[in-house]
Design a protein around this motif. Sequence first.
Motif, PDB file in Angstrom:
ATOM      1  N   ALA A 375       0.647  -1.585   0.133  1.00 22.69           N
ATOM      2  CA  ALA A 375       0.414  -0.198   0.181  1.00 22.69           C
ATOM      3  C   ALA A 375       1.121   1.195   0.049  1.00 22.69           C
ATOM      4  O   ALA A 375       0.422   2.070   0.395  1.00 22.69           O
ATOM      5  CB  ALA A 375      -0.698  -0.181   0.994  1.00 22.69           C
ATOM      6  N   VAL A 378       4.034   3.171  -4.873  1.00 21.77           N
ATOM      7  CA  VAL A 378       3.511   2.466  -6.271  1.00 21.77           C
ATOM      8  C   VAL A 378       2.038   1.582  -6.181  1.00 21.77           C
ATOM      9  O   VAL A 378       1.402   1.639  -7.290  1.00 21.77           O
ATOM     10  CB  VAL A 378       4.860   1.127  -6.585  1.00 21.77           C
ATOM     11  N   ASN A 397      -2.123  -5.492   2.439  1.00 21.30           N
ATOM     12  CA  ASN A 397      -1.148  -4.862   3.434  1.00 21.30           C
ATOM     13  C   ASN A 397      -0.484  -5.467   4.970  1.00 21.30           C
ATOM     14  O   ASN A 397      -1.447  -5.823   5.120  1.00 21.30           O
ATOM     15  CB  ASN A 397      -1.076  -3.110   3.186  1.00 21.30           C
ATOM     16  N   THR A 399       1.162  -3.563   7.253  1.00 23.90           N
ATOM     17  CA  THR A 399      -0.259  -2.849   8.473  1.00 23.90           C
ATOM     18  C   THR A 399      -0.916  -2.183   7.403  1.00 23.90           C
ATOM     19  O   THR A 399      -1.697  -1.784   6.510  1.00 23.90           O
ATOM     20  CB  THR A 399       0.868  -1.315   8.112  1.00 23.90           C
ATOM     21  N   THR A 459       6.241  -6.167  -9.371  1.00 27.95           N
ATOM     22  CA  THR A 459       7.110  -4.498  -9.916  1.00 27.95           C
ATOM     23  C   THR A 459       8.030  -4.373  -9.317  1.00 27.95           C
ATOM     24  O   THR A 459       9.132  -3.352  -9.757  1.00 27.95           O
ATOM     25  CB  THR A 459       5.950  -3.847  -9.168  1.00 27.95           C
ATOM     26  N   GLY A 482       8.978  -6.458 -13.430  1.00 27.07           N
ATOM     27  CA  GLY A 482       9.352  -5.063 -12.521  1.00 27.07           C
ATOM     28  C   GLY A 482       9.914  -4.188 -14.084  1.00 27.07           C
ATOM     29  O   GLY A 482       9.547  -3.072 -14.419  1.00 27.07           O
TER      30      GLY A 482
HETATM   31  P1  NAP Z   1       6.961   2.148  -0.817  1.00 27.93           P
HETATM   32  O1  NAP Z   1       6.098   3.417  -0.718  1.00 27.93           O
HETATM   33  O2  NAP Z   1       7.605   1.888   0.738  1.00 27.93           O
HETATM   34  O3  NAP Z   1       5.726   0.855   0.394  1.00 27.93           O
HETATM   35  C1  NAP Z   1       6.475  -0.906   0.485  1.00 27.93           C
HETATM   36  C2  NAP Z   1       5.505  -1.791   0.973  1.00 27.93           C
HETATM   37  O4  NAP Z   1       6.232  -2.676   0.585  1.00 27.93           O
HETATM   38  C3  NAP Z   1       4.386  -1.119   1.720  1.00 27.93           C
HETATM   39  O5  NAP Z   1       3.175  -1.316   1.369  1.00 27.93           O
HETATM   40  C4  NAP Z   1       5.433  -2.209   2.904  1.00 27.93           C
HETATM   41  O6  NAP Z   1       3.864  -2.434   3.546  1.00 27.93           O
HETATM   42  C5  NAP Z   1       5.554  -2.655   2.242  1.00 27.93           C
HETATM   43  N1  NAP Z   1       6.382  -4.028   3.159  1.00 27.93           N
HETATM   44  C6  NAP Z   1       7.910  -3.180   2.641  1.00 27.93           C
HETATM   45  N2  NAP Z   1       8.542  -4.797   4.017  1.00 27.93           N
HETATM   46  C7  NAP Z   1       7.650  -5.778   3.567  1.00 27.93           C
HETATM   47  C8  NAP Z   1       7.546  -6.894   4.353  1.00 27.93           C
HETATM   48  N3  NAP Z   1       8.670  -7.110   5.156  1.00 27.93           N
HETATM   49  N4  NAP Z   1       6.214  -7.799   4.622  1.00 27.93           N
HETATM   50  C9  NAP Z   1       5.631  -7.188   3.672  1.00 27.93           C
HETATM   51  N5  NAP Z   1       4.917  -6.315   3.468  1.00 27.93           N
HETATM   52  C10 NAP Z   1       6.749  -5.170   3.587  1.00 27.93           C
HETATM   53  O7  NAP Z   1       7.356   1.419  -1.724  1.00 27.93           O
HETATM   54  P2  NAP Z   1       7.375   1.727  -3.171  1.00 27.93           P
HETATM   55  O8  NAP Z   1       7.899   3.163  -3.867  1.00 27.93           O
HETATM   56  O9  NAP Z   1       5.754   1.780  -3.189  1.00 27.93           O
HETATM   57  O10 NAP Z   1       8.423   0.934  -3.685  1.00 27.93           O
HETATM   58  C11 NAP Z   1       7.154  -1.228  -3.789  1.00 27.93           C
HETATM   59  C12 NAP Z   1       8.187  -1.448  -4.402  1.00 27.93           C
HETATM   60  O11 NAP Z   1       7.926  -0.933  -6.037  1.00 27.93           O
HETATM   61  C13 NAP Z   1      10.089  -1.454  -4.372  1.00 27.93           C
HETATM   62  O12 NAP Z   1      10.444  -1.994  -3.597  1.00 27.93           O
HETATM   63  C14 NAP Z   1      10.938  -1.693  -5.724  1.00 27.93           C
HETATM   64  O13 NAP Z   1      11.167  -2.840  -6.199  1.00 27.93           O
HETATM   65  C15 NAP Z   1       9.147  -1.561  -6.784  1.00 27.93           C
HETATM   66  N6  NAP Z   1       9.175   0.034  -7.737  1.00 27.93           N
HETATM   67  C16 NAP Z   1       9.070  -0.853  -9.432  1.00 27.93           C
HETATM   68  C17 NAP Z   1       9.127   0.364  -9.784  1.00 27.93           C
HETATM   69  C18 NAP Z   1       9.027   0.120 -11.156  1.00 27.93           C
HETATM   70  O14 NAP Z   1       9.783   1.223 -12.610  1.00 27.93           O
HETATM   71  N7  NAP Z   1       8.830  -1.151 -11.963  1.00 27.93           N
HETATM   72  C19 NAP Z   1       9.705   1.665  -9.668  1.00 27.93           C
HETATM   73  C20 NAP Z   1       9.192   1.872  -8.544  1.00 27.93           C
HETATM   74  C21 NAP Z   1       9.041   1.429  -7.683  1.00 27.93           C
HETATM   75  P3  NAP Z   1       3.854  -1.654   5.249  1.00 27.93           P
HETATM   76  O15 NAP Z   1       2.811  -0.624   4.756  1.00 27.93           O
HETATM   77  O16 NAP Z   1       3.186  -2.533   5.747  1.00 27.93           O
HETATM   78  O17 NAP Z   1       5.141  -0.693   5.600  1.00 27.93           O
END
Ligand code: NAP
Length: 515
Positions: A375, A378, A397, A399, A459, A482
């Motif tokens: 959540a 992305v 999610n 959290t 992703t 991704g």
């Molecule tokens: P973000 O805002 O920090 O969100 C991270 C998400 O991952 C949150 O929902 C978090 O849950 C969850 N999470 C983290 N650690 C976890 C764990 N150990 N167990 C369960 N859930 C966990 O990051 P974002 O910007 O959305 O990016 C997410 C991912 O997208 C990145 O890691 C990256 O690999 C990918 N990404 C891809 C692209 C692309 O173009 N392909 C671009 C940007 C990012 P909580 O809310 O519980 O903390």
Amino acid sequence: MTLLTIPIVAKTLQSAFSQITYASQCAGDCIELRLDLFDEPISPEDVTHLVTTAKQSSLAVIVTCRPIWEGGRYDGCEENRFLLLQSGANGGADYIDIELIALENDGEIFLPLLDHPNIDVIVSNHNFDTLPDDFEARLSRMDKYRGVIRKLAYMPADITESFSALDSLYQAQQSGQPQIAMAMGESGLISRLLAKKLSAKVAFASLTVQQASALGQVDVVRMDALYLWSKQNKDTLIYGVIGAPIGHSMSPAIHNGAFLETNFNGLYIPLLVAPTQAVFDQFMDNIVARPWLGMRGFSVTIPHKQHALDYIISHGGHVEPLAKRIAAVNTIIIDDKGVLSAFNTDYSGSLDAICEVMSIVRSDFKGLPVAIMGAGGVARALVAGLVDNGAKVTICNRTIATAQQLAASFDCAYGDMDAIYDIDAKLIINCTSLGMHPNTDNTSVSSDYFKKDMAVFDTVYNPQETRFLREAKAAGCKTIDGVSMFVNQAADQFKMFTGLDAPKTIMRKVVEANL
Ligand code: NAP
């Protein structure tokens, strides 16, 4: 012409000769012989030998012997320093670098070099800690010495202080005065990369990454292969990625690769903008006030996506409605009249990647049951895009409060990570960081959940095939990686930047090579 100049930073004469030979095979036009960096003092005869060797390789030569008090390593007397510089001049060097302070304090020693018939003198001033308050006054002090090339280098506190170097280069370009101005460090990179567009007399690039003579110097191979040095000219349009940190970004390689492939006269640079709304706003104000920079667009990444949205709204620019709902902008366009507009290509790039693999069009999302794991930022872009197209989205999610908040914004269902097992989803998307390098054993869904009528999208792009995708593929699901999202969002930006169709195959190859 801007001389792309490679500093020779050898500790021994033997190493200096091999560096000169290597430099002559690179994209540079000139070398700077740093006489102060040798471990053992060198003689005037050695200097002449070095200069003649470089001249045989058709390189222009700058001779510099920087004293300790100006950031170099020379600690001998000024009379001997003069003799070294003079032997460089007599040996056929094109330029001699003399510090402004040396001319002002020891003019009787160094002034004769200004009258040497075959060389041009660079009068230099270096500030390794700050942007000097009296920047303009220092340049004026250099003007006392007629016919010289002015050089001013300083360390900016952040990117907004780099505009002093850019302004002075632009003014010198307008008046035809030869000048070198650079802001050092990562925040000053813009001044090095735009030096050719702004007709600086010299831009420095190190022979290798390890052999930089100043902070922020790019090595000569990347200066040409990554930053398209040979292709740049005054008309080159400038683009960049705004973020903090930004050094790791693949976007310059992708976009410059695409510019090269399509023969588009553009240059895309990394822009380290400190992580506050205030610095972001100052940066944008500086850009908008300088149409002569030819800045036409930006990618925006962490932590500035919301800052960009707020800036464009408060400056009366157009914002794509869905980008407003996502509350994040990843693309800014500046048209030729300076009008700003903002978009989010994260959601559009993802939807296109899904449509390609599922062989559907966007209207087919209507009623499709979709599970989104995560959540964060992305997830928000994907939820917005999918809900906007009528999909039935459930957010799962870790959290739950965050899932609830996101679900409330887009009127969809939510639950914890295990909630997925109660949903018969046809499209499952991992938007958590689970499985990302280096923790590649992690995954967000148990493998027995996957069924072959599902499409599964991760992703995470590093690694390209995550455990999540591997297990989905083994169950017979269609999979989307991704990298496809990453390439598609960049391809959409490229189209907006240039009006041309993006060369996606090349862009994908660049990402895969970088990974
Ligand atoms: P973000 O805002 O920090 O969100 C991270 C998400 O991952 C949150 O929902 C978090 O849950 C969850 N999470 C983290 N650690 C976890 C764990 N150990 N167990 C369960 N859930 C966990 O990051 P974002 O910007 O959305 O990016 C997410 C991912 O997208 C990145 O890691 C990256 O690999 C990918 N990404 C891809 C692209 C692309 O173009 N392909 C671009 C940007 C990012 P909580 O809310 O519980 O903390």
